[in-house]
Design a protein around this motif. Structure first.
Motif, PDB file in Angstrom:
ATOM      1  N   GLY A 204      61.370  54.090  60.227  1.00 22.96           N
ATOM      2  CA  GLY A 204      60.931  53.231  61.267  1.00 22.96           C
ATOM      3  C   GLY A 204      59.435  52.941  61.220  1.00 22.96           C
ATOM      4  N   SER A 205      58.856  52.068  61.986  1.00 18.02           N
ATOM      5  CA  SER A 205      57.513  51.540  62.042  1.00 18.02           C
ATOM      6  C   SER A 205      57.026  51.769  63.438  1.00 18.02           C
ATOM      7  CB  SER A 205      57.450  50.373  61.299  1.00 18.02           C
ATOM      8  OG  SER A 205      57.816  49.228  62.217  1.00 18.02           O
ATOM      9  N   VAL A 206      55.728  51.894  63.438  1.00 16.11           N
ATOM     10  CA  VAL A 206      54.701  51.903  64.616  1.00 16.11           C
ATOM     11  C   VAL A 206      54.345  50.184  64.804  1.00 16.11           C
ATOM     12  CG1 VAL A 206      53.010  52.908  65.927  1.00 16.11           C
ATOM     13  CG2 VAL A 206      54.338  54.186  64.421  1.00 16.11           C
ATOM     14  N   ASP A 207      54.852  49.849  65.994  1.00 17.43           N
ATOM     15  CA  ASP A 207      54.283  48.618  66.369  1.00 17.43           C
ATOM     16  C   ASP A 207      53.262  48.417  67.312  1.00 17.43           C
ATOM     17  OD1 ASP A 207      56.183  47.427  64.527  1.00 17.43           O
ATOM     18  OD2 ASP A 207      57.828  47.195  66.115  1.00 17.43           O
ATOM     19  N   THR A 208      52.359  47.438  67.261  1.00 12.40           N
ATOM     20  CA  THR A 208      51.132  47.030  68.209  1.00 12.40           C
ATOM     21  C   THR A 208      52.141  46.491  69.411  1.00 12.40           C
ATOM     22  OG1 THR A 208      50.898  44.953  67.239  1.00 12.40           O
ATOM     23  CG2 THR A 208      49.741  46.648  66.547  1.00 12.40           C
ATOM     24  N   PRO A 209      51.219  46.421  70.482  1.00  7.05           N
ATOM     25  CA  PRO A 209      51.899  45.844  71.885  1.00  7.05           C
ATOM     26  C   PRO A 209      52.269  44.373  71.334  1.00  7.05           C
ATOM     27  CG  PRO A 209      49.914  47.121  72.719  1.00  7.05           C
ATOM     28  CD  PRO A 209      50.077  47.138  71.039  1.00  7.05           C
ATOM     29  N   GLY A 210      51.590  43.854  70.508  1.00  7.08           N
ATOM     30  CA  GLY A 210      51.746  42.258  70.129  1.00  7.08           C
ATOM     31  C   GLY A 210      53.086  42.227  69.147  1.00  7.08           C
ATOM     32  N   GLY A 211      53.484  43.358  68.689  1.00 11.11           N
ATOM     33  CA  GLY A 211      54.665  43.291  67.848  1.00 11.11           C
ATOM     34  C   GLY A 211      54.448  43.338  66.437  1.00 11.11           C
ATOM     35  N   GLN A 212      53.051  43.499  66.044  1.00 12.42           N
ATOM     36  CA  GLN A 212      52.712  43.574  64.585  1.00 12.42           C
ATOM     37  C   GLN A 212      52.828  45.240  64.285  1.00 12.42           C
ATOM     38  OE1 GLN A 212      48.898  41.998  64.871  1.00 12.42           O
ATOM     39  NE2 GLN A 212      49.433  40.314  63.623  1.00 12.42           N
ATOM     40  N   ALA A 213      53.492  45.344  62.996  1.00 15.49           N
ATOM     41  CA  ALA A 213      53.725  46.789  62.401  1.00 15.49           C
ATOM     42  C   ALA A 213      52.377  47.232  61.855  1.00 15.49           C
ATOM     43  CB  ALA A 213      54.617  46.553  61.505  1.00 15.49           C
ATOM     44  N   LEU A 214      52.200  48.430  62.278  1.00 15.14           N
ATOM     45  CA  LEU A 214      51.018  49.012  61.770  1.00 15.14           C
ATOM     46  C   LEU A 214      51.310  49.488  60.445  1.00 15.14           C
ATOM     47  CD1 LEU A 214      50.016  51.302  64.768  1.00 15.14           C
ATOM     48  CD2 LEU A 214      48.951  49.106  63.968  1.00 15.14           C
ATOM     49  N   SER A 215      50.363  49.261  59.596  1.00 20.23           N
ATOM     50  CA  SER A 215      50.654  49.785  58.030  1.00 20.23           C
ATOM     51  C   SER A 215      49.550  50.283  57.287  1.00 20.23           C
ATOM     52  CB  SER A 215      51.252  48.498  57.093  1.00 20.23           C
ATOM     53  OG  SER A 215      50.348  47.717  57.087  1.00 20.23           O
ATOM     54  N   VAL A 216      49.433  51.013  56.378  1.00 22.87           N
ATOM     55  CA  VAL A 216      48.474  51.577  55.482  1.00 22.87           C
ATOM     56  C   VAL A 216      48.837  51.218  54.037  1.00 22.87           C
ATOM     57  CG1 VAL A 216      47.560  53.712  54.583  1.00 22.87           C
ATOM     58  CG2 VAL A 216      48.495  53.459  56.776  1.00 22.87           C
TER      59      VAL A 216
END
Length: 71
Positions: A1-13
């Motif tokens: 799974g991924s963590v998304d911002t409130p705007g729906g964008q995935a946080l990535s590294v």
């Protein structure tokens, strides 16, 4: 799974950027730019996701742990 911002964008590294960060940490001239980039790209968006009291501190700790895991 991924963590998304409130705007729906995935946080990535990006691993290459992590290496750049690690290699630049010892450079006093680069440190302010590194802090700003970390805050803008990782801690800031994560703060919005975490929410609640001490959200920025919690987000910074999460980012710290993530950096350790990536290493």
């Amino acid at each position: 799974g991924s963590v998304d911002t409130p705007g729906g964008q995935a946080l990535s590294v990006n691993p290459e950027r992590m290496l750049l960060l690690i290699r630049s940490v010892g450079c006093p001239e680069a440190l302010p730019a590194l802090r700003e980039a970390l805050t803008e790209k990782m801690i800031g968006p994560l703060t919005a996701v975490v929410g609640g009291p001490h959200a920025q501190e919690k987000a910074a700790l999460i980012v710290s742990h993530l950096c350790g895991f990536i290493l």
